[in-house]
Design an enzyme around this catalytic site. Sequence first.
Site, PDB file in Angstrom:
ATOM      1  N   CYS A  96       0.818  -1.339   0.170  1.00  0.00           N
ATOM      2  CA  CYS A  96      -0.102   0.124  -0.049  1.00  0.00           C
ATOM      3  C   CYS A  96       0.821   1.300  -0.046  1.00  0.00           C
ATOM      4  O   CYS A  96       1.255   1.738   1.014  1.00  0.00           O
ATOM      5  CB  CYS A  96      -0.842   0.141   1.347  1.00  0.00           C
TER       6      CYS A  96
ATOM      7  N   CYS B   6      -0.643   4.157   2.099  1.00  0.00           N
ATOM      8  CA  CYS B   6      -0.202   4.011   3.570  1.00  0.00           C
ATOM      9  C   CYS B   6       1.151   4.250   3.895  1.00  0.00           C
ATOM     10  O   CYS B   6       1.612   4.853   4.940  1.00  0.00           O
ATOM     11  CB  CYS B   6      -0.528   2.293   4.031  1.00  0.00           C
ATOM     12  N   ASP B   7       2.074   3.671   3.227  1.00  0.00           N
ATOM     13  CA  ASP B   7       3.445   3.711   3.690  1.00  0.00           C
ATOM     14  C   ASP B   7       4.386   4.574   2.794  1.00  0.00           C
ATOM     15  O   ASP B   7       5.581   4.678   3.274  1.00  0.00           O
ATOM     16  CB  ASP B   7       3.956   2.187   3.751  1.00  0.00           C
TER      17      ASP B   7
END
Length: 315
Positions: free
Chosen positions: A141, A144-145
């Site tokens: 992701c 997300c990261d």
Amino acid sequence: MSDTIERIKCLIIGSGPAGYTAAIYAARADLKPVMYTGMQMGGQLTTTTEVDNFPGYPNGTDGTVLMEDLKKQAERFGTEVRFGMVTKVDLSKEEGGIHKVTIDDSVVIEANSVIISTGATAKYLGLESEQRLIGGGVSACATCDGFFYKGQDVIVVGAGDTAAEEATYLANICNKVTILVRKDYMRASKAMQHRVDKTPNIEVKFNTEIDEVLGSNVVEGVRAVNNKTGEKEVIDVTGVFIAIGHKPNTDIFKGVLDMDETGYLITKGKSTKTNLPGVFAAGDVQDKEYRQAVTAAGTGCMAALDTERYLGSLE
């Protein structure tokens, strides 16, 4: 034969942000929800170390800590959280009908309503080195990261729209993004391919696969191989983003609930209602567009509200 039969108002299947948020709202509505967590208590987020984009955590938090906080909050309002796996479903087609769900082949739950929040599982390459470094530089992701790799070099693996979107997103944050494509062409839409081509710090390597992710505790690079020539090269990167798709955890509902061609549950309009009365779906199990903890939590709230209204209409 089942050993135990139990009757409840609201059953929640799955324990990620959607499930726990549904539990918080359902418990506050006095629905006395019972949650079965599945084999991965807390869901996908427990495989993530730092979570920096969930509201309410100004200094960020750990994925497992976040899920534990949500669990404690759900339990504070009376949710009964149990560890167990759904092994069979017999869902009623009748308004006000009783849904029967078997847990671990031994316990039958008879529920007036069911909230499904079983999530989706990211597809990985299956390499030992990749699996070992999930959370240490290997991610599924980018939104997300990606922030943690600001100014660094990263790799995206994949050839579809998701890979192209993740690469262009990362290109705004990272120094360089290399896309590894297994075939000699990308499957992404023409519009997405044009975006990739126009982004100067993205390089696409065709006919290229990861042979090994390098690094002991964190990603230090990858050894890539050209599947036409067999030539190998080491690419120095600190992040590897796998973008080859997700598989919704819906196998047990096949032939029972409406789903799309890839297995995501179909919900009606802006609601969380499935095709069966009293059965609702929240989170990544029905969302293939956003797949974020906060959007999953939002649909968990919606599912609980839909459930409360459904049960109220039966009284």
